[in-house]
Write an enzyme that holds these catalytic residues in place. Structure first.
Site, PDB file in Angstrom:
ATOM      1  N   GLN A 185       0.860  -1.172  -0.222  1.00 56.29           N
ATOM      2  CA  GLN A 185      -0.049  -0.017   0.046  1.00 56.29           C
ATOM      3  C   GLN A 185       0.855   1.312  -0.187  1.00 56.29           C
ATOM      4  N   THR A 186       1.823   1.233   0.980  1.00 56.79           N
ATOM      5  CA  THR A 186       2.538   2.681   1.146  1.00 56.79           C
ATOM      6  C   THR A 186       3.409   2.935   0.087  1.00 56.79           C
ATOM      7  N   SER A 199       0.066   7.829   5.377  1.00 56.28           N
ATOM      8  CA  SER A 199      -0.996   7.984   6.044  1.00 56.28           C
ATOM      9  C   SER A 199      -1.978   8.462   5.076  1.00 56.28           C
ATOM     10  N   ARG A 224      17.431  -8.561  41.838  1.00 56.72           N
ATOM     11  CA  ARG A 224      18.517  -7.834  42.217  1.00 56.72           C
ATOM     12  C   ARG A 224      18.362  -6.905  43.624  1.00 56.72           C
ATOM     13  N   GLU A 256       0.752   0.245  10.255  1.00 54.77           N
ATOM     14  CA  GLU A 256      -0.555   0.059  10.208  1.00 54.77           C
ATOM     15  C   GLU A 256      -1.122   1.454  10.648  1.00 54.77           C
ATOM     16  N   ASP A 304       0.220   5.588  11.407  1.00 51.28           N
ATOM     17  CA  ASP A 304       0.685   6.393  12.437  1.00 51.28           C
ATOM     18  C   ASP A 304      -0.360   6.841  13.633  1.00 51.28           C
TER      19      ASP A 304
HETATM   20  C1  LIG Z   1      -2.636 -12.199  12.847  1.00 55.33           C
HETATM   21  C2  LIG Z   1      -1.240 -11.735  12.501  1.00 55.33           C
HETATM   22  C3  LIG Z   1      -1.159 -10.097  12.076  1.00 55.33           C
HETATM   23  C4  LIG Z   1      -0.057  -9.786  11.881  1.00 55.33           C
HETATM   24  C5  LIG Z   1       0.515  -8.458  11.641  1.00 55.33           C
HETATM   25  C6  LIG Z   1       1.757  -8.371  11.020  1.00 55.33           C
HETATM   26  C7  LIG Z   1       2.275  -7.350  11.518  1.00 55.33           C
HETATM   27  C8  LIG Z   1       3.235  -6.948  10.526  1.00 55.33           C
HETATM   28  C9  LIG Z   1       4.208  -5.835  10.782  1.00 55.33           C
HETATM   29  C10 LIG Z   1       3.879  -4.586  10.346  1.00 55.33           C
HETATM   30  C11 LIG Z   1       2.549  -4.363   9.273  1.00 55.33           C
HETATM   31  C12 LIG Z   1       2.354  -3.216   8.549  1.00 55.33           C
HETATM   32  C13 LIG Z   1       1.464  -3.199   7.516  1.00 55.33           C
HETATM   33  C14 LIG Z   1       1.188  -1.730   7.250  1.00 55.33           C
HETATM   34  O1  LIG Z   1       1.730  -0.904   7.767  1.00 55.33           O
HETATM   35  S1  LIG Z   1       0.067  -1.723   5.978  1.00 55.33           S
HETATM   36  C15 LIG Z   1      -0.199   0.163   5.628  1.00 55.33           C
HETATM   37  C16 LIG Z   1      -0.961   0.680   6.520  1.00 55.33           C
HETATM   38  N1  LIG Z   1      -1.456   2.113   6.299  1.00 55.33           N
HETATM   39  C17 LIG Z   1      -2.160   2.416   6.905  1.00 55.33           C
HETATM   40  O2  LIG Z   1      -2.559   2.358   8.016  1.00 55.33           O
HETATM   41  C18 LIG Z   1      -2.358   4.002   6.667  1.00 55.33           C
HETATM   42  C19 LIG Z   1      -3.275   4.994   7.507  1.00 55.33           C
HETATM   43  N2  LIG Z   1      -4.192   5.773   6.729  1.00 55.33           N
HETATM   44  C20 LIG Z   1      -5.433   5.425   6.985  1.00 55.33           C
HETATM   45  O3  LIG Z   1      -5.793   4.507   7.285  1.00 55.33           O
HETATM   46  C21 LIG Z   1      -6.725   6.242   6.226  1.00 55.33           C
HETATM   47  O4  LIG Z   1      -6.281   6.877   4.922  1.00 55.33           O
HETATM   48  C22 LIG Z   1      -6.958   7.478   7.261  1.00 55.33           C
HETATM   49  C23 LIG Z   1      -6.006   8.326   7.588  1.00 55.33           C
HETATM   50  C24 LIG Z   1      -7.628   6.791   8.300  1.00 55.33           C
HETATM   51  C25 LIG Z   1      -7.962   8.126   6.494  1.00 55.33           C
HETATM   52  O5  LIG Z   1      -8.019   9.361   5.850  1.00 55.33           O
HETATM   53  P1  LIG Z   1      -9.030  10.421   5.178  1.00 55.33           P
HETATM   54  O6  LIG Z   1      -9.406  11.150   6.275  1.00 55.33           O
HETATM   55  O7  LIG Z   1      -8.343  10.762   3.787  1.00 55.33           O
HETATM   56  O8  LIG Z   1     -10.200   9.325   4.656  1.00 55.33           O
HETATM   57  P2  LIG Z   1     -10.943   8.761   3.637  1.00 55.33           P
HETATM   58  O9  LIG Z   1     -11.259   9.649   2.738  1.00 55.33           O
HETATM   59  O10 LIG Z   1      -9.690   7.845   3.203  1.00 55.33           O
HETATM   60  O11 LIG Z   1     -11.868   8.001   4.455  1.00 55.33           O
HETATM   61  C26 LIG Z   1     -13.169   8.609   4.573  1.00 55.33           C
HETATM   62  C27 LIG Z   1     -14.108   7.797   5.429  1.00 55.33           C
HETATM   63  O12 LIG Z   1     -13.663   6.474   5.785  1.00 55.33           O
HETATM   64  C28 LIG Z   1     -13.650   6.419   7.041  1.00 55.33           C
HETATM   65  N3  LIG Z   1     -12.740   5.408   7.439  1.00 55.33           N
HETATM   66  C29 LIG Z   1     -10.970   5.353   7.250  1.00 55.33           C
HETATM   67  N4  LIG Z   1     -10.513   4.338   7.306  1.00 55.33           N
HETATM   68  C30 LIG Z   1     -11.535   3.403   7.619  1.00 55.33           C
HETATM   69  C31 LIG Z   1     -11.348   2.158   7.789  1.00 55.33           C
HETATM   70  N5  LIG Z   1      -9.980   1.537   8.065  1.00 55.33           N
HETATM   71  N6  LIG Z   1     -12.388   1.466   8.041  1.00 55.33           N
HETATM   72  C32 LIG Z   1     -13.612   1.982   8.111  1.00 55.33           C
HETATM   73  N7  LIG Z   1     -13.713   3.395   7.850  1.00 55.33           N
HETATM   74  C33 LIG Z   1     -12.621   4.270   7.647  1.00 55.33           C
HETATM   75  C34 LIG Z   1     -13.300   7.532   7.587  1.00 55.33           C
HETATM   76  O13 LIG Z   1     -13.426   7.686   9.016  1.00 55.33           O
HETATM   77  C35 LIG Z   1     -14.139   8.472   6.939  1.00 55.33           C
HETATM   78  O14 LIG Z   1     -15.446   8.206   7.356  1.00 55.33           O
HETATM   79  P3  LIG Z   1     -16.606   9.515   7.178  1.00 55.33           P
HETATM   80  O15 LIG Z   1     -17.686   8.699   7.901  1.00 55.33           O
HETATM   81  O16 LIG Z   1     -16.011  10.333   8.403  1.00 55.33           O
HETATM   82  O17 LIG Z   1     -16.558   9.904   5.983  1.00 55.33           O
HETATM   83  C1  LIG Z   2       8.297  -1.672  10.228  1.00 51.37           C
HETATM   84  C2  LIG Z   2       7.365  -1.071   9.150  1.00 51.37           C
HETATM   85  C3  LIG Z   2       6.697  -2.197   8.386  1.00 51.37           C
HETATM   86  C4  LIG Z   2       5.961  -1.524   7.484  1.00 51.37           C
HETATM   87  N1  LIG Z   2       4.990  -2.512   6.557  1.00 51.37           N
HETATM   88  C5  LIG Z   2       4.444  -1.829   5.739  1.00 51.37           C
HETATM   89  C6  LIG Z   2       3.529  -2.956   5.010  1.00 51.37           C
HETATM   90  O1  LIG Z   2       3.606  -4.314   4.961  1.00 51.37           O
HETATM   91  N2  LIG Z   2       2.890  -2.667   3.861  1.00 51.37           N
HETATM   92  C7  LIG Z   2       2.548  -1.268   3.717  1.00 51.37           C
HETATM   93  O2  LIG Z   2       2.011  -0.706   2.684  1.00 51.37           O
HETATM   94  N3  LIG Z   2       3.047  -0.426   4.509  1.00 51.37           N
HETATM   95  C8  LIG Z   2       3.933  -0.710   5.508  1.00 51.37           C
HETATM   96  N4  LIG Z   2       4.590   0.267   6.348  1.00 51.37           N
HETATM   97  C9  LIG Z   2       4.406   1.726   5.949  1.00 51.37           C
HETATM   98  C10 LIG Z   2       3.462   2.330   7.047  1.00 51.37           C
HETATM   99  O3  LIG Z   2       2.052   1.766   7.269  1.00 51.37           O
HETATM  100  C11 LIG Z   2       3.461   3.673   7.066  1.00 51.37           C
HETATM  101  O4  LIG Z   2       4.883   4.298   7.374  1.00 51.37           O
HETATM  102  C12 LIG Z   2       2.630   4.168   8.213  1.00 51.37           C
HETATM  103  O5  LIG Z   2       1.476   4.200   7.644  1.00 51.37           O
HETATM  104  C13 LIG Z   2       2.760   5.857   8.308  1.00 51.37           C
HETATM  105  O6  LIG Z   2       2.738   6.519   7.132  1.00 51.37           O
HETATM  106  P1  LIG Z   2       3.689   7.650   6.868  1.00 51.37           P
HETATM  107  O7  LIG Z   2       5.171   7.166   6.640  1.00 51.37           O
HETATM  108  O8  LIG Z   2       3.370   8.278   5.345  1.00 51.37           O
HETATM  109  O9  LIG Z   2       3.838   8.725   7.767  1.00 51.37           O
HETATM  110  P2  LIG Z   2       3.637  10.356   7.648  1.00 51.37           P
HETATM  111  O10 LIG Z   2       2.112  10.350   7.377  1.00 51.37           O
HETATM  112  O11 LIG Z   2       4.513  10.759   6.540  1.00 51.37           O
HETATM  113  O12 LIG Z   2       4.054  10.608   9.090  1.00 51.37           O
HETATM  114  C14 LIG Z   2       4.971  11.563   9.426  1.00 51.37           C
HETATM  115  C15 LIG Z   2       4.525  12.659  10.629  1.00 51.37           C
HETATM  116  O13 LIG Z   2       3.555  13.380   9.924  1.00 51.37           O
HETATM  117  C16 LIG Z   2       2.366  13.136  11.111  1.00 51.37           C
HETATM  118  N5  LIG Z   2       1.133  13.314  10.442  1.00 51.37           N
HETATM  119  C17 LIG Z   2       0.838  12.772   9.230  1.00 51.37           C
HETATM  120  N6  LIG Z   2      -0.367  13.388   8.788  1.00 51.37           N
HETATM  121  C18 LIG Z   2      -0.880  13.940   9.692  1.00 51.37           C
HETATM  122  C19 LIG Z   2      -2.129  14.713   9.755  1.00 51.37           C
HETATM  123  N7  LIG Z   2      -3.056  14.748   9.040  1.00 51.37           N
HETATM  124  N8  LIG Z   2      -2.308  15.516  10.978  1.00 51.37           N
HETATM  125  C20 LIG Z   2      -1.298  15.521  11.954  1.00 51.37           C
HETATM  126  N9  LIG Z   2      -0.226  15.026  11.692  1.00 51.37           N
HETATM  127  C21 LIG Z   2       0.238  14.258  10.807  1.00 51.37           C
HETATM  128  C22 LIG Z   2       2.791  11.956  11.602  1.00 51.37           C
HETATM  129  O14 LIG Z   2       1.898  12.048  12.938  1.00 51.37           O
HETATM  130  C23 LIG Z   2       4.111  11.697  11.814  1.00 51.37           C
HETATM  131  O15 LIG Z   2       4.603  12.532  12.857  1.00 51.37           O
HETATM  132  C24 LIG Z   2       5.460  -0.089   7.244  1.00 51.37           C
HETATM  133  C25 LIG Z   2       6.428   0.683   8.063  1.00 51.37           C
HETATM  134  C26 LIG Z   2       7.093   0.418   8.998  1.00 51.37           C
HETATM  135  C27 LIG Z   2       7.980   1.208   9.898  1.00 51.37           C
END
Ligand SMILES: CCCCCCCC/C=C\CCCC(=O)SCCNC(=O)CCNC(=O)[C@H](O)C(C)(C)COP(=O)(O)OP(=O)(O)OC[C@H]1O[C@@H](n2cnc3c(N)ncnc32)[C@H](O)[C@@H]1OP(=O)(O)O
Ligand SMILES: Cc1cc2nc3c(=O)[nH]c(=O)nc-3n(C[C@H](O)[C@H](O)[C@H](O)COP(=O)(O)OP(=O)(O)OC[C@H]3O[C@@H](n4cnc5c(N)ncnc54)[C@H](O)[C@@H]3O)c2cc1C
Length: 645
Positions: A138-139, A145, A291, A405, A407
């Protein structure tokens, strides 16, 4: 423990509750306890799964060793015909971040949750047999984010009936996905869907990345690892990848479920927080009982550091939080299962709450746990800084949970939107339900007065709950009133975001406290078990109250005198928990292999083992170090010459 001296035996004899029953409560059921116990021992007794050398291996050796362990784990899973539940426990106890986490934890759930029936039938059997290995891409380099800001495009070509997945810029390269760098053959790639020149937002696509014959990237795809990460060993067992794409496969996507995998994984991360936290607390508690410093009179024994009130005041709230997160994790799992069933019946009504709860609790529990692991390191003094304490690596592996997953601040802002929506609907037909039901009593909560007059009054769960509800309701209403003064709500939201985040934290802490209290209302067998859990619940709540006293006082939810009484009650609770501390961490039932800590050993035999461990360091392979002749000897000789001059 046959034939082995148990240095913590006296501590274990002090316990005032049934440890075996507590183990069942911690595990969630007798079935899970027995299964976990069996699999933990299986892993601990297998030499391939040793992990005491991780800190000293080079990145390449470390990574190859992880591949070896993953292959061996799969072999054992097949040989022993392990169930899905057993296999997942086995991976848990192997305790090494690997591509398999993403394959099983995100790739498979993404297909299950977002793909059509036809796609599931094609891909899931291959994924279940590991004939393909998948990741979650995804990222991007430029956006994590802001999911709607992703740049990768998926353009449908009606002539070939294919999607062209394209990363048009450097910043659109997929960057971070675990497993992508070196291992995955496939990915669920998130991209902006374009058909007939029209954009339809971000969707997931199953994309083949590498040849299944020679593992080379398919034409048009460039892939590699993004480089070393924080901490030696630690998360560097994982290949986090970068790709730039060419062509690929097929669409899926019912629109509302695009974010479903994130909800699922955030839910699992909350349960995982209780594991990481309990592990650090187990190490710090056992070592604190072993300790001794100061306090010896007439040559007698010195004081165990666990008996210092300052040590208890730092350690016992972490112990209490480990149990609190365990129970809120159990509840969140139930909530997730419930929302999933509703979604299958096209009922989307509880999705916003599930999103707010998973996002908020993921943020709260991971922030707390990362800080707590570091606190446990300090609680172990100098030895906590040694890799053999297990704490540096645990911290390095755990701390990215505050970022991945979602920030943690970004996620709290999602909770804030949900809270503000709830406040804005008060007085309308739509009554708040679930975790915001307390807002339905907002008029009472805005003016109620806390009834505490003496320290023991803080032991009443209703008193605690009302103080937490009043604090959250008042903080939420106050920030909602400020928001209403802005002509442009989005501008107001940005300006007031620090206040909004604080209200969200208060709301999430209230959820944890209320779920702990609900747990205590269940039938919990075993001598003293419920009593001890009651003490831990009070410690968790009163410690938060103490740490966030500013919120409680500024909202008038309690008086300064009541805040001080809460602190008196905390001290008394620490004294009651003290004799049970070792038994409370024994109830986690961790093997020495899983703990991976000389300081946290079950038998408490810390010093000889620390000494033994130190001699194993590769630096001690020779008495005179490599480099002596090049760098030390000439230096000494020069100094000699200078001294003569
Ligand atoms: C069993 C074992 C498990 C193993 C796990 C392994 C762990 C391994 C280690 C690491 C894995 C890491 C994997 C990753 O990191 S994957 C990448 C993850 N990325 C993120 O999490 C990104 C974060 N950003 C977001 O989630 C969203 O963009 C947002 C910031 C929440 C939304 O932003 P925005 O304001 O732009 O909203 P949207 O226009 O996108 O959304 C509008 C409406 O949707 C609602 N919404 C948002 N998210 C969700 C959701 N997840 N579910 C349901 N609804 C959602 C949002 O609230 C808005 O609703 P509204 O009613 O207000 O319109
Ligand atoms: C170990 C590790 C494993 C990962 N694995 C995966 C994976 O498997 N798949 C995948 O797709 N991604 C993965 N990621 C990526 C991860 O999901 C993103 O790094 C995470 O969602 C944060 O997004 P970013 O890096 O864009 O942070 P940014 O959004 O750039 O954050 C930078 C700073 O800006 C601030 N900020 C950002 N937006 C706002 C806002 N709207 N208001 C106020 N403050 C804000 C944050 O709080 C933070 O302090 C992984 C990351 C790590 C570190």
């Amino acid at each position: 423990m046959d034939g082995v001296v148990d240095h913590l035996a006296d501590e274990r004899n002090k316990a005032q509750f049934d440890v075996e029953e507590m183990k069942i409560v911690w595990a969630g059921s007798r079935h899970v306890f027995e299964l976990s116990d069996r699999i933990a021992r299986l892993v601990a007794s297998d030499p391939v799964f040793r992990k005491d050398n991780r800190a000293t291996l080079s990145r390449k050796d470390l990574f190859k060793n992880t591949l070896r362990k993953a292959a061996h784990a799969w072999k054992r899973i097949i040989e022993l015909r392990l169930s899905e539940e057993e296999a997942s426990k086995l991976r848990f106890y192997v305790d090494e971040a690997a591509f398999t986490d993403l394959h099983w934890g995100m790739f498979v759930p993404a297909i299950k949750g977002q793909a059509t029936e036809e796609q599931q039938q094609k891909w899931l059997p291959l994924a279940y047999k590991m004939q393909i290995i998948g990741c979650y891409a995804q990222t991007e380099l430029g956006h994590g984010s802001n999911v709607q800001g992703l740049e990768t495009t998926a353009t449908f070509d009606p002539q070939t009936d294919e999607f062209d997945i394209h990363s048009p810029t450097l910043t659109s390269s997929k960057w971070w996905p675990g497993g992508l760098g070196k291992v995955s053959t496939h990915a669920v790639v998130y991209a902006r869907l374009i058909t007939d020149g029209q954009e339809h937002g971000v969707h997931g696509f199953i994309v083949q990345l590498r040849s299944l014959d020679d593992h080379l990237p398919l034409p048009g795809i460039t892939i590699g690892d993004i480089g070393m990460k924080f901490g030696n060993g630690a998360y560097n067992t994982m290949d986090n990848g970068v790709t730039r794409n060419g062509k690929c496969v097929r669409s899926n996507v019912p629109r509302q479920l695009i974010y479903g995998t994130m909800v699922f994984v955030r839910q699992t991360i909350v349960s995982d927080a209780s594991c990481a936290l309990s592990r650090a607390v187990c190490i710090a508690t056992r070592y604190s009982a072993v300790r001794r410093q100061f306090g010896s009179q007439n040559g007698g024994v010195e004081t165990q550091v666990i008996d210092y009130k300052t040590q208890q005041n730092r350690l016992f709230p972490l112990l209490a939080a480990a149990y609190a997160f365990r129970f809120v994790g159990e509840w969140l799992k139930w909530l997730y299962t419930d929302v999933t069933q509703r979604l299958q019946a096209n009922d989307f009504s509880t999705l916003p709450e599930a999103h707010a709860c998973t996002a908020g609790l993921k943020s709260l529990t991971t922030t707390f746990t990362a800080d707590a692991i570091e606190e446990c390191r300090k609680l172990c003094g100098g030895h906590g800084y040694l890799c053999s304490s297990g704490l540096p690596e645990l911290f390095a592996v755990y701390v990215p949970a505050c970022t991945y997953e979602g920030d943690n601040v970004v996620l709290l802002l999602q909770v804030a939107r949900f809270l503000m929506k709830t406040v804005s609907q008060l007085g309308s037909e739509k009554k708040p339900v679930g975790t915001t039901a307390y807002m339905g009593r907002v008029e009472h909560l805005m003016q109620c007065r806390c009834s505490v007059q003496k320290a023991e009054d803080w032991l009443n769960p209703n008193t605690i709950l009302e103080a937490f509800e009043a604090r959250t309701a008042r903080m939420s209403v106050a920030v909602a009133q400020k928001l209403a003064q802005f002509a442009n709500p989005e501008e107001g939201f940005l300006e007031l975001s620090p206040n909004l985040v604080e209200a969200s934290v208060a709301h999430c802490q209230l959820i944890v406290v209320s779920k702990f209290i609900e747990k205590l209302q269940q039938d919990i067998p075993g001598k003293g078990v419920k009593e001890l859990l009651g003490m831990l619940c009070n410690i968790y709540a009163l410690n938060i109250l103490h740490k966030h006293l500013g919120d409680f006082l500024s909202t008038g939810s309690i008086t300064p005198k009541q805040g001080s009484l809460a602190n008196d009650q905390l001290r008394s609770l620490y004294s009651q928990v003290r004799p049970n501390a070792i038994a409370l961490v024994d109830a986690f039932n961790y093997t020495d292999h899983y703990l991976g800590s000389v300081l946290g050993r079950y038998d408490g035999n810390v010093y000889p083992k620390l000494y033994e461990e130190a001699w194993k360091d590769p630096l001690n392979d020779s008495v005179v170090p490599d480099g002596y002749h090049e760098y030390i000897r000439p230096l000494l000789k020069n100094q000699l010459r200078n001294a003569r001059l």
